[in-house]
Design a protein around this motif. Sequence first.
Motif, PDB file in Angstrom:
ATOM      1  N   GLY A  15       1.922 -12.086  -5.182  1.00  0.00           N
ATOM      2  CA  GLY A  15       1.710 -10.657  -5.382  1.00  0.00           C
ATOM      3  C   GLY A  15       1.010 -10.014  -4.203  1.00  0.00           C
ATOM      4  O   GLY A  15       1.375  -8.915  -3.764  1.00  0.00           O
ATOM      5  N   GLU A  16      -0.019 -10.686  -3.691  1.00  0.00           N
ATOM      6  CA  GLU A  16      -0.751 -10.147  -2.542  1.00  0.00           C
ATOM      7  C   GLU A  16       0.146 -10.060  -1.321  1.00  0.00           C
ATOM      8  O   GLU A  16       0.126  -9.072  -0.580  1.00  0.00           O
ATOM      9  CB  GLU A  16      -1.970 -11.023  -2.254  1.00  0.00           C
ATOM     10  N   ASP A 135       7.489  -6.030  -3.739  1.00  0.00           N
ATOM     11  CA  ASP A 135       6.411  -5.564  -4.599  1.00  0.00           C
ATOM     12  C   ASP A 135       6.959  -4.692  -5.728  1.00  0.00           C
ATOM     13  O   ASP A 135       7.777  -3.801  -5.494  1.00  0.00           O
ATOM     14  CB  ASP A 135       5.395  -4.775  -3.769  1.00  0.00           C
ATOM     15  N   GLY A 136       6.492  -4.968  -6.954  1.00  0.00           N
ATOM     16  CA  GLY A 136       6.962  -4.204  -8.101  1.00  0.00           C
ATOM     17  C   GLY A 136       5.949  -3.226  -8.630  1.00  0.00           C
ATOM     18  O   GLY A 136       6.020  -2.829  -9.793  1.00  0.00           O
ATOM     19  N   ALA A 137       4.987  -2.807  -7.796  1.00  0.00           N
ATOM     20  CA  ALA A 137       3.928  -1.912  -8.263  1.00  0.00           C
ATOM     21  C   ALA A 137       4.471  -0.613  -8.834  1.00  0.00           C
ATOM     22  O   ALA A 137       3.939  -0.070  -9.805  1.00  0.00           O
ATOM     23  CB  ALA A 137       2.957  -1.623  -7.123  1.00  0.00           C
ATOM     24  N   ALA A 138       5.564  -0.130  -8.244  1.00  0.00           N
ATOM     25  CA  ALA A 138       6.116   1.136  -8.716  1.00  0.00           C
ATOM     26  C   ALA A 138       6.802   0.989 -10.065  1.00  0.00           C
ATOM     27  O   ALA A 138       6.966   1.963 -10.796  1.00  0.00           O
ATOM     28  CB  ALA A 138       7.107   1.696  -7.694  1.00  0.00           C
ATOM     29  N   GLY A 140       5.908  -1.632 -12.344  1.00  0.00           N
ATOM     30  CA  GLY A 140       5.121  -2.554 -13.158  1.00  0.00           C
ATOM     31  C   GLY A 140       4.516  -3.626 -12.279  1.00  0.00           C
ATOM     32  O   GLY A 140       4.588  -3.556 -11.048  1.00  0.00           O
ATOM     33  N   ASP A 141       3.919  -4.618 -12.897  1.00  0.00           N
ATOM     34  CA  ASP A 141       3.222  -5.653 -12.127  1.00  0.00           C
ATOM     35  C   ASP A 141       4.137  -6.730 -11.577  1.00  0.00           C
ATOM     36  O   ASP A 141       3.838  -7.330 -10.541  1.00  0.00           O
ATOM     37  CB  ASP A 141       2.143  -6.311 -13.013  1.00  0.00           C
TER      38      ASP A 141
END
Length: 290
Positions: A15-16, A135-138, A140-141
Amino acid sequence: MKPPPFEYHAPRDLGEALRILAGVRGKVLAGGQSLIPLLNMRLMAPEHLIDINRIESLATIETTPRGVTVGALARHSEVEHSGAHPLLGQALRLVAHPVIRNRGTVVGSLVHADPAAELPAVLAVLNGSVRLARDGAAAGDAPLVRDVGAAEFFTGPLESAVRPDELAVSAFFPALPARTGTAFREVARRHGDYALAGVCAVVTLDDDLRVGSARVACVGVGPVPITVDVTSECDGRPAATVDWAAVTRAVREATEPEGDIHATAAYRLRLVGVLAGQALSEAAREAAAD
């Protein structure tokens, strides 16, 4: 020589790493056997370097009945000696030298997409795929992932389908059917050099030892690994009666060799045909003995 200045990142989980990739334009360091020389020769000057070697979840080799999934940090030597896939083992023995294989990664070689390298050809002939994550921040996690087949993954010399904000997290090599043989043949100027030309072959026979499927992938004779299905040229004949040298006419017609200081285009064209015949014949014998 020394590399140009860059900002160094050492994420400890996937994730990082993906969050860093989403915010900067940089290069990913895994084995570094291609990247570090390019940096030192100043042929590449990224502003950021993302070192993923601390992400233990990527250092995996998983075998299932469907095939083998190789994580982004699995080293050449680990995969070579794992016995996970026969064609992978045959190809990896031809990759450079042991010191390189101890550090270089299978997925890194695929992303580097050198048309003269062995592993892209293996992925291509097996119809394998590479899993890419961003990255799936937009949304969800969870990271957003997509699987890209070999036919779409290699887009040109040293070019792949990996987007700037994506990380290649694994590669999938499908398992072989019963009565299937494999072989990898190549010619290099010196042991450990990139091949002047090379061919890997996969041949599957039916219960009567007739050729049910025959495919090859060629290295060093085109901008990407060139795959050729020669099943129809075998005409369903018993493998022992197939004139493999004649079958390889289709292979030569599909290739696009170029000349350089090491070999002429004509020599590479002749060489790929000879190697294809040898590889197909060897793979057929192995399949018959299965």
